[in-house]
Design an enzyme around this catalytic site. Structure first.
Site, PDB file in Angstrom:
ATOM      1  N   LYS A 136      11.149 -36.376 -12.206  1.00 42.83           N
ATOM      2  CA  LYS A 136      10.181 -35.444 -12.790  1.00 42.83           C
ATOM      3  C   LYS A 136      10.939 -34.214 -13.248  1.00 42.83           C
ATOM      4  CE  LYS A 136       6.102 -36.677 -10.040  1.00 42.83           C
ATOM      5  NZ  LYS A 136       5.074 -36.150  -9.107  1.00 42.83           N
ATOM      6  N   HIS A 139       9.797 -28.405 -12.079  1.00 44.76           N
ATOM      7  CA  HIS A 139       8.524 -27.690 -12.171  1.00 44.76           C
ATOM      8  C   HIS A 139       8.739 -26.206 -11.869  1.00 44.76           C
ATOM      9  CE1 HIS A 139       4.345 -26.621 -11.264  1.00 44.76           C
ATOM     10  NE2 HIS A 139       3.994 -27.756 -11.832  1.00 44.76           N
ATOM     11  N   HIS A 142       9.106 -24.858  -8.379  1.00 45.75           N
ATOM     12  CA  HIS A 142      10.370 -24.913  -7.639  1.00 45.75           C
ATOM     13  C   HIS A 142      11.260 -23.707  -7.934  1.00 45.75           C
ATOM     14  CE1 HIS A 142       9.220 -29.253  -7.522  1.00 45.75           C
ATOM     15  NE2 HIS A 142       9.613 -29.081  -6.266  1.00 45.75           N
TER      16      HIS A 142
END
Length: 576
Positions: A136, A139, A142
């Site tokens: 992924k 984001h 994070h």
């Protein structure tokens, strides 16, 4: 250098009150600078050293006797007493000389050799932070874990700890069943090569939507996960490929943030060890099986299961906490660390409370050295295109906005790599916006607030550092170390040096609470004092002796400012 003056004060007070100077030393504190009036340099609350402060009459008499016996000497030029506080003023030329010579000698280590910090235990500190889910894109959620964890690692390292930076990846679980099953249907090798994480994200979105409507797709995902759990070569090969691509892409983002890791690990490392954890829980008689077949640990003291943690699914497979238990015990045995810090958002508070409690129940006393540093959430982070969820977009936006601001500013200097300079300033803006408040608090992000060139922003700190650096081009006799302290007696110089006296105390408080806001506030104060001094203490047009002393002074500020910025994870720029 504050410790030199602190010790001199403690020794004189100790002689008067008849106590060891060590008992007084840590109660002597540098006084925060007042912008509008001059102030003494150090203070001592007498209640902290007198033996019976609750007896008001006795206390007052003893305080008066004490202050009557104190004398000025070559170090202390004046002292005062009011409202239970004893204040000390340091001989001004000595203050200037000692502070600046100490900064020149210690450089970026200034403040870290203080006796104040000697009481903190040194050893191996393991910091687990960032920890995105592989396959992924990184984001924005994070971002906080990454920069906070990096700051804690920097701080611990600076005070003498050996630090191990660990990225514990989310690289196992049902999401990979979905991704593995979905890639055969929605995946494209060409797209995977050109933009790995973007394509994996697109595949994940498609297969997730399909699984909600199609039972067959959901079944395929579960079958792929079963193959993965059993070590099926083809499934493991695809998982390994996705994991490797993810780490390569994350490394690019970490490089932009100036973050490095010593170890990449993940849940997958402990998938086979969870049975050992379950066996250990059984051997300690703390694993209970519910009617549904799930394995739980009772966290109450009376065995009523009103508070419990599930450690095994009904099909016998592991959960996140089971793998975390395995990871924690493995690290205890492998590294024998002195301290382990987990950096995650506050939604995981209960998880870590349960984790630590179970480790204690298992007799792992090293858990007392484990700590969860939690943080709130960022709201309102947008680019010009709208809401964002990917960190790369935020970094690109910060760089683009700074490049635009630099192009408009009349004072901008020509730089060799404008994009790199804009990147460093943009990252500083993000970090300072994040670190200004309590870590546990949620906050609303604002580009306008973050990118202001004045006020308490990362842009302001970078501008101040670049301005101080540019002054050094006027310094032709830098190799001449000696300077005349009497050339630096102006109020703006003294106020700045008083502020520099407090650096070790700020580091101490920041280290004790692991809250970067104390260091941010200190650096902002230093930046504002530096700019006031820059306006009044001119270098051009001054005599060589005065110019040389002032350049020493401005370089001292630059050294400490750069040191503090680097602790926060900011790369200071020399031009902007």
């Amino acid at each position: 250098m504050a410790c030199y003056f602190r010790r001199a004060i403690a020794e004189q007070v100790a002689r008067v009150v008849g106590l060891p100077s060590e008992k007084i030393l840590h109660h002597v504190h540098a006084i925060p600078v007042h912008r509008k009036r001059s102030s003494p340099d150090f203070q001592l609350y007498l209640k902290s050293v007198l033996d019976d402060p609750l007896n008001a009459t006795y206390y007052q008499e003893k305080a008066e006797k004490l202050t009557g016996k104190l004398v000025c000497d070559s170090i202390i030029s004046d002292f005062g007493f009011a409202r239970g506080v004893l204040t000390f003023k340091i001989n001004r030329p000595l203050l200037v000389k000692k502070v600046m010579i100490n900064i020149r000698q210690d450089g970026s280590r200034y403040g870290f050799n203080s006796e104040l910090l000697s009481g903190f235990p040194k050893g191996l500190t393991l910091v687990e932070f960032s920890s995105p889910n592989i396959a992924k894109k990184f984001h924005v959620g994070h971002l906080r874990s990454t920069i906070i964890g990096n700051f804690i690692a920097n701080l611990k390292e600076a005070v003498g700890n050996k630090v191990l930076r660990v990225n514990y990846l989310g690289d196992w679980g049902l999401q990979f069943g979905l991704l593995g099953a979905g890639f055969t249907k929605f995946g494209c090798e060409e797209k995977l090569k050109s933009n790995p994480l973007q394509h994996l994200f697109e595949v994940y979105v498609e297969v997730n939507a399909a699984a909600e409507k199609d039972e067959e797709m959901k079944q395929s995902a579960q079958e792929f996960m079963s193959k993965l759990e059993s070590g099926h070569p083809q499934a493991l090969s695809l998982w390994t490929h996705f994991r490797g691509l993810s780490i390569e892409e994350y490394a690019k983002v970490y490089k932009r943030l100036g973050v490095q890791f010593d170890e990449y690990t993940g849940e997958s490392f402990y998938r086979e060890k969870y049975q050992d954890i379950l066996n250990l829980l059984r051997s300690k008689n703390i694993l209970k099986i519910t009617k549904e077949g799930t394995g739980v640990v009772d966290l109450t003291e009376n065995g009523d299961l009103s508070a419990f943690s599930t450690v095994m699914r009904s099909d016998g497979s592991s959960l996140y906490i089971t793998r975390d238990l395995a990871a924690a015990i493995d690290r205890m045995e492998k590294y024998n660390f002195d301290e382990m810090v987990y950096v995650t958002d506050k939604s995981q508070q209960t998880h870590f409370q349960n984790l630590f409690k179970i480790l204690k129940m298992l007799g792992k006393d090293q858990v007392d050295c484990c700590k969860h540093v939690m943080f709130g959430r960022v709201q309102g982070m947008q680019t010009r295109r709208g809401d964002v969820i990917f960190l790369e977009d935020v970094l690109d936006e910060a760089r683009a906005r700074m490049l635009q601001n630099m192009a408009k500013a009349e004072t901008s200097k020509t730089t060799e790599d404008p994009a790199d300079t804009a990147e460093k300033i943009g990252v500083a803006a993000l970090i300072i916006q994040d670190f200004k408040g309590q870590l546990q608090a949620d906050y609303r992000f604002s580009w306008n607030d973050a990118l202001q060139s004045c006020g308490d922003t990362g842009v302001f700190l970078q501008y101040t550092h670049a301005r101080l650096q540019s002054l050094l081009t006027l310094w032709s006799s830098r190799e001449e170390e000696d300077f005349n302290a009497s050339c630096l007696q102006e109020p703006s110089a003294i106020a700045t040096l008083q502020h520099l006296l407090r650096y070790d105390e700020v580091i101490y408080k920041t280290l004790k609470e692991l809250q970067p806001r104390y260091l941010v506030a200190y650096l902002m104060g230093l930046g504002h004092l530096a700019n006031v001094a820059h306006q009044s203490l001119h270098v051009k047009g001054s005599t060589p002796e005065v110019a040389h002393a002032r350049l020493h002074f401005f370089n001292s500020i630059r050294v400490v400012l750069a040191s503090g910025m680097k602790l926060l994870g900011i790369s200071p720029v020399d031009k902007m």
